[in-house]
Design an enzyme around this catalytic site. Sequence first.
Site, PDB file in Angstrom:
ATOM      1  N   ASN A 107       0.834  -1.197   0.000  1.00 20.82           N
ATOM      2  CA  ASN A 107       0.000   0.000   0.000  1.00 20.82           C
ATOM      3  C   ASN A 107       0.878   1.260   0.000  1.00 20.82           C
ATOM      4  O   ASN A 107       2.097   1.196   0.027  1.00 20.82           O
ATOM      5  CB  ASN A 107      -0.947  -0.024   1.197  1.00 20.82           C
ATOM      6  CG  ASN A 107      -2.288   0.624   0.894  1.00 20.82           C
ATOM      7  OD1 ASN A 107      -2.343   1.645   0.225  1.00 20.82           O
ATOM      8  ND2 ASN A 107      -3.362   0.011   1.376  1.00 20.82           N
ATOM      9  N   HIS A 124      23.581   1.623  12.536  1.00 24.30           N
ATOM     10  CA  HIS A 124      24.751   2.460  12.819  1.00 24.30           C
ATOM     11  C   HIS A 124      25.395   2.034  14.130  1.00 24.30           C
ATOM     12  O   HIS A 124      24.727   1.513  15.029  1.00 24.30           O
ATOM     13  CB  HIS A 124      24.334   3.936  12.914  1.00 24.30           C
ATOM     14  CG  HIS A 124      23.655   4.462  11.700  1.00 24.30           C
ATOM     15  ND1 HIS A 124      24.340   4.961  10.626  1.00 24.30           N
ATOM     16  CD2 HIS A 124      22.330   4.532  11.377  1.00 24.30           C
ATOM     17  CE1 HIS A 124      23.488   5.341   9.692  1.00 24.30           C
ATOM     18  NE2 HIS A 124      22.266   5.090  10.126  1.00 24.30           N
ATOM     19  N   GLY A 148      -1.142  -1.416   8.744  1.00 29.90           N
ATOM     20  CA  GLY A 148      -0.594  -0.090   8.496  1.00 29.90           C
ATOM     21  C   GLY A 148       0.378   0.363   9.576  1.00 29.90           C
ATOM     22  O   GLY A 148       0.277  -0.028  10.738  1.00 29.90           O
ATOM     23  N   THR A 180      11.099  -6.032  16.179  1.00 21.64           N
ATOM     24  CA  THR A 180      12.523  -5.955  16.519  1.00 21.64           C
ATOM     25  C   THR A 180      13.178  -7.321  16.623  1.00 21.64           C
ATOM     26  O   THR A 180      14.406  -7.401  16.710  1.00 21.64           O
ATOM     27  CB  THR A 180      12.720  -5.216  17.851  1.00 21.64           C
ATOM     28  OG1 THR A 180      12.055  -5.951  18.891  1.00 21.64           O
ATOM     29  CG2 THR A 180      12.148  -3.804  17.781  1.00 21.64           C
ATOM     30  N   LYS A 181      12.378  -8.400  16.631  1.00 24.54           N
ATOM     31  CA  LYS A 181      12.908  -9.756  16.730  1.00 24.54           C
ATOM     32  C   LYS A 181      12.187 -10.645  15.723  1.00 24.54           C
ATOM     33  O   LYS A 181      11.095 -10.329  15.249  1.00 24.54           O
ATOM     34  CB  LYS A 181      12.708 -10.308  18.147  1.00 24.54           C
ATOM     35  CG  LYS A 181      13.491  -9.555  19.214  1.00 24.54           C
ATOM     36  CD  LYS A 181      13.263 -10.186  20.589  1.00 24.54           C
ATOM     37  CE  LYS A 181      14.065  -9.437  21.661  1.00 24.54           C
ATOM     38  NZ  LYS A 181      13.846 -10.024  23.005  1.00 24.54           N
ATOM     39  N   ARG A 209       5.027  -8.533  20.037  1.00 26.26           N
ATOM     40  CA  ARG A 209       5.042  -9.800  20.771  1.00 26.26           C
ATOM     41  C   ARG A 209       3.931 -10.692  20.243  1.00 26.26           C
ATOM     42  O   ARG A 209       2.914 -10.214  19.729  1.00 26.26           O
ATOM     43  CB  ARG A 209       4.825  -9.544  22.269  1.00 26.26           C
ATOM     44  CG  ARG A 209       5.934  -8.749  22.941  1.00 26.26           C
ATOM     45  CD  ARG A 209       5.637  -8.550  24.414  1.00 26.26           C
ATOM     46  NE  ARG A 209       6.735  -7.896  25.126  1.00 26.26           N
ATOM     47  CZ  ARG A 209       6.897  -6.586  25.203  1.00 26.26           C
ATOM     48  NH1 ARG A 209       6.015  -5.779  24.615  1.00 26.26           N
ATOM     49  NH2 ARG A 209       7.916  -6.076  25.864  1.00 26.26           N
TER      50      ARG A 209
END
Length: 229
Positions: free
Chosen positions: A126, A156, A185, A208-209, A223
């Site tokens: 989208n 970084h 979204g 993040t995992k 989660r």
Amino acid sequence: MASSNTAAGSADPFLAKIPSTPDELAENKRRMAAGELYFAFTPDLVADRRRCAQASHVFNQARRDAPRRELVRLFKDVIRDETPLPPPAATEEEDEALFGDAPWVELPLRADYGFNIRLGNGVYVNANSTWIDTSPITVGARTLIGPNCSFYSGGHPLDGKVRNGIQGPEFGKPITIGEDCWLGGNVTVVPGVTIGAGSTVGGGSVVTKDVPPGVVVAGNPARIIRKLE
């Protein structure tokens, strides 16, 4: 974004200055492809990003009612896919059908390099997607991506002295999204994450995992909230 081992980075003699010779530039690109610390503001990589920015601008200016052939061609320019399109069909309807399995990407989008974006058959993206494709970002077939989703494969060093703004090094880690996934979204996916086939990511989540196959995840950080049968 992810972090990098700053101790190893600061001890690396290659990182003492921005590459400039042909051999140094070749080694810099090798490091980028390998997920090692490299410099993003070398002339060749700046040129690659400018090429992608121009191709993205042309894609983003396409008519809303442009034929599928035209939209597919313009997106292929963004991702630097030089595979020729099939010859035009006899009718407009037949020609549209030729691209039934092609990824459908709504405009506008923003990408860094383009050539590290890999979308499978039947993928839908989208509007307002962002692709920081320092490393490959792979999306499996039939996956659906909601509006305003961002994929950040670049990271970084945490040490500000090593990071050193645009004069310092950065790195990338691939992002892999399996087949038949659904990302709502405003989802953000950070470097190095794999999302397993058939999983759903709730809107507004920050992944993040790694996400296993066949689950629903949501939240910041995302989660597991449900396993799918």
